[in-house]
Design a protein around this motif. Sequence first.
Motif, short mmCIF file in Angstrom:
data_model
loop_
_atom_site.label_atom_id
_atom_site.label_comp_id
_atom_site.label_asym_id
_atom_site.label_seq_id
_atom_site.Cartn_x
_atom_site.Cartn_y
_atom_site.Cartn_z
N GLN A 21 0.86 -1.33 0.01
CA GLN A 21 -0.08 -0.02 -0.04
C GLN A 21 0.91 1.15 -0.15
OE1 GLN A 21 -2.29 -1.44 3.47
NE2 GLN A 21 -4.16 -0.82 2.50
N LEU A 22 1.68 1.12 0.82
CA LEU A 22 2.90 2.24 0.92
C LEU A 22 3.64 2.65 -0.48
CD1 LEU A 22 4.99 2.51 4.35
CD2 LEU A 22 2.82 3.90 3.52
N GLY A 23 3.93 1.49 -0.99
CA GLY A 23 4.41 1.72 -2.36
C GLY A 23 3.69 2.15 -3.48
N SER A 24 2.16 1.79 -3.41
CA SER A 24 1.44 2.61 -4.38
C SER A 24 1.04 4.04 -4.03
CB SER A 24 0.28 1.63 -4.53
OG SER A 24 -0.54 1.54 -3.31
N ILE A 25 1.17 4.34 -2.81
CA ILE A 25 1.02 5.76 -2.33
C ILE A 25 2.37 6.50 -2.86
CG2 ILE A 25 0.77 7.38 -0.51
CD1 ILE A 25 -0.66 5.31 1.12
N ALA A 26 3.25 5.94 -2.69
CA ALA A 26 4.35 6.68 -3.39
C ALA A 26 4.55 6.83 -4.81
CB ALA A 26 5.81 5.66 -2.71
N ASP A 27 4.28 5.84 -5.25
CA ASP A 27 3.82 5.72 -6.85
C ASP A 27 3.22 6.84 -7.28
OD1 ASP A 27 4.44 2.29 -7.18
OD2 ASP A 27 5.90 3.91 -7.39
N ARG A 28 1.93 6.85 -6.73
CA ARG A 28 0.85 7.91 -7.05
C ARG A 28 1.27 9.27 -6.90
NH1 ARG A 28 -2.93 7.17 -3.56
NH2 ARG A 28 -2.53 9.28 -2.71
N THR A 29 2.05 9.47 -5.79
CA THR A 29 2.39 10.85 -5.31
C THR A 29 3.36 11.38 -6.27
OG1 THR A 29 2.19 10.20 -2.99
CG2 THR A 29 3.33 12.15 -3.59
#
Lengths: 223, 443
Positions: free
Chosen positions: A179-187
């Motif tokens: 989840q953190l990874g996808s948040i980072a990617d999106r940011t």
Amino acid sequence: MGSRASTLLREEEIEEIKKETGFSHSQITRLYSRFTSLDKGENGTLSREDFQRIPELAINPLGDRIINAFFPEGEDQVNFRGFMRTLAHFRPIEDNEKNKDPTASEPLNSRTNKLLFAFRLYDLDRDDKISRDELLQVLRMMVGLNMFVSQVLRMMVGLNMFVSQVLRMMVGVNISDEQLGSIADRTIQEADQNGDNSISFNEFIKVLEKVDVEQKMSIRFLH
Amino acid sequence: GETTWLKVWVYLIVALLMVPAMFGFSLGISETYMKILIKTLEWATLRIQTVNTEQQILKSPSFNGLIQREEGSMEKELGELRRSRPKSPLGGDFSLSDCFYFYRRGVEDIVEDEVTQRFSSEELVWWNLLTRTNYDFHYISLKLTMVWVLGVFVRYCILAPLRIMLASIGLTWLVIGTTIVGFLPEWRLKSWLSEWVHVMCYRICARGLSATIHYHNKENRPRKGGICVANHTSPIDVVILCNDGCYAMVGQSHGGLMGVLQRAMAKACPHIWFERADMKDRHLVAKRLRDHVNDKTKLPILIFPEGTCINNTSVMMFKKGSFEIGATIYPVAIKYDPQFGDAFWNSAKYNMVSYLLRMMTSWAIVCDVWYLPAMHQQEGEDAVQFANRVKSAIAHQGGLLDLCWDGGLKRAKVKDTFKEQQQKMYSNMLVRAVNTCIHFDSI
């Protein structure tokens, strides 16, 4: 029978700090009192341990990053000038400063410098880019270990349970790595304009252009 | 010759100070001293104020605060920070500006925090003619300096020797008196005599500190079979409270002079002294407390649940040990007036002897003691909640700030669980809680 707090801080120094940071005379003397009260070693500088002794800071998820911001590259001690220079970033932007002499160098508490301060807290390796890893690091600091996992692990150690006896457990977790990874990617996706998969300082400023940085990164110092 | 001079001096001491102390009446000498002292300090304050206004050195009205904090919660602040971004359809609410909240909070805490200031003496608004409280005050006038010099002479050359002598007499008398009483068989007379000896000696000690104590609500005074809890500022708290009643002390057995004192006191009436190793054993401690409390003939126990000395501007976390044995709790609030002398014992900076010498060379110790109505643990309330309830009552009465922080933070680090709480709060604002299955076989 002079004043105790200011005897170690000469008037010339106070004037210099005033010019550099914009703090008033009384603010500087009071912050010097604070500096000396934190300086348990009484050697005129603060170490990281001196900061960590403040409980509210120790429980701040980004506490270590904030402490780091006070120390110049590679150093372990910060003197009063350095202390004030870092605090100056959080001075509010007063109206009269907007009309100041345009040839003077930008004050430490300008919007740009406030944003630069925040940018540097992300950009640990100082390569002027926030990479995906650096973003993930900060995210992980703010979110913590999956709390219930750490609780369960602590319980396991306490009960001396054998790993083989531990079966599937349904636990609620805060945020997983994916989840953190996808948040980072999106940011990064939102902010990145030149396609280098990282956020430069200009991209950082652009993303945050609507945020009231002047108010949110300012502390109301009294007198 | 010289010896007659000394004899006269000693008889004078005995007559004017000890006898009244022994029998609990007052000759008015202390009152006169206090009146003169108050007048002098008022004059000094006025002088400082006039000079300050002349030189336009103003004390800011918010003297005690360096910054004005945002009072918003994490949710409110993050909400405001994120308002500028449109809500992402992919879920998740992270914004690069989220960390501003933590940064600002952190720097605010670096400038001014609630906890570290409690472990050093309170700053005074106006100088009270003691060098030790002279933090930020400039040279004012010749007259003031002269008064200060006179003050130094009076405090160090007249008051201090007198007080040291009184304190020694008081403590010696305590040891002798309690030992004598200890030899008596267990009559009713014994406990009465023991109480009288204790109170008398504490009164002499109080004179030895020029202590002026105002007791409020004496009808709520602690009774036998209960536990008296109070906020802790200094070892002198014991003298203050024992001037108006008898308590059973709890503490660690010491060696040396303290040990002699402890053993003598224990002979006259039961106190609870622990060996150092036993103090760690919570069950043992609870058992001994419980046994003492259940014996209705024994004196109320005096306990300071903060566990360490705080600087009398706040009350810090109460340790729950005394609150879980089911006894009646008699809360007491003690507030010292810092104008006359700083009673706080900064054990990191001063050892016991230098602390007592500082006390002896202060102007006086002035304090208020409020006896609060008895409290009991209520249904469905656990020991921690009960402790917090008592703490709030004491803080409210004494005009002190009610803090949840542990006084032990004076020396120890804060627990990680508090940081985890912050992280959990933030996580909930990042992603709506998702349940995931964890497999432990792979560990």
